[in-house]
Design a protein around this motif. Structure first.
Motif, PDB file in Angstrom:
ATOM      1  N   ARG A  15       0.955  -1.415  -0.224  1.00  0.00           N
ATOM      2  CA  ARG A  15       0.220   0.057   0.100  1.00  0.00           C
ATOM      3  C   ARG A  15       0.789   1.495   0.257  1.00  0.00           C
ATOM      4  NH1 ARG A  15      -2.648  -3.137   3.540  1.00  0.00           N
ATOM      5  NH2 ARG A  15      -1.470  -1.478   6.013  1.00  0.00           N
ATOM      6  N   SER A  87      -8.766   4.503   0.326  1.00  0.00           N
ATOM      7  CA  SER A  87      -7.171   4.736   1.012  1.00  0.00           C
ATOM      8  C   SER A  87      -6.421   5.072   0.091  1.00  0.00           C
ATOM      9  CB  SER A  87      -6.138   2.955   1.186  1.00  0.00           C
ATOM     10  OG  SER A  87      -6.151   2.325  -0.431  1.00  0.00           O
ATOM     11  N   GLY A 121      -5.466   1.263   5.124  1.00  0.00           N
ATOM     12  CA  GLY A 121      -4.871   2.634   4.653  1.00  0.00           C
ATOM     13  C   GLY A 121      -6.209   3.504   4.387  1.00  0.00           C
ATOM     14  N   SER A 122      -7.391   2.772   4.724  1.00  0.00           N
ATOM     15  CA  SER A 122      -7.956   4.170   4.254  1.00  0.00           C
ATOM     16  C   SER A 122      -8.558   5.055   5.817  1.00  0.00           C
ATOM     17  CB  SER A 122      -9.515   3.303   4.824  1.00  0.00           C
ATOM     18  OG  SER A 122     -10.067   3.071   5.082  1.00  0.00           O
TER      19      SER A 122
END
Length: 130
Positions: A15, A87, A121-122
């Protein structure tokens, strides 16, 4: 559990746009870089793609101007529901699809108080990127 921890570390690295070589040692089973290379080869041999790599590959594909032109010719507007769960990596793909220089638009609907995918990852700060 060591395997789950390793998977979380690999997912986070993907990510963040890192590569196996960024972790130095790729020569032995105990090294994160080695595990990543092994995992990537394992997935490739089986024709599989995980979610994070799907986003990476989408971003790489959209780097080709002809691909972007073809998609943009088909879609003038993009609607994103549950935007609070997007994300940074997903947002980068969205930006490649929507280019304000040719009258494209994106509508994002979300509630920053309902962010539930921070593990993936958000972040509520995603609204600041609009």
């Amino acid at each position: 559990n060591e395997i789950k921890d390793l998977q979380r570390r690999l997912d986070k690295a993907v990510r963040e746009g890192k590569k196996p070589e960024d972790f130095g040692d790729t020569s032995g089973p105990g090294a994160l870089g080695y595990c990543w290379l092994y995992y990537r080869e394992h997935m490739k041999r089986r024709g599989l793609v995980d979610f994070n790599h799907m986003l990476v590959y989408a971003g790489q594909l959209l780097a080709f101007e002809e691909v972007v032109k073809t998609i943009r010719a088909q879609q003038k507007h993009v609607l994103v529901d549950e935007f609070q769960d997007v994300s940074t990596q997903q947002f980068e793909v969205l930006k490649q699809l929507v280019d304000d220089s040719d009258n494209r638009s994106m509508c994002a609907v979300g509630d920053d108080d309902q962010t539930i995918y921070t593990w993936n990852g958000s972040t509520p700060n995603i609204f600041n990127l609009l």
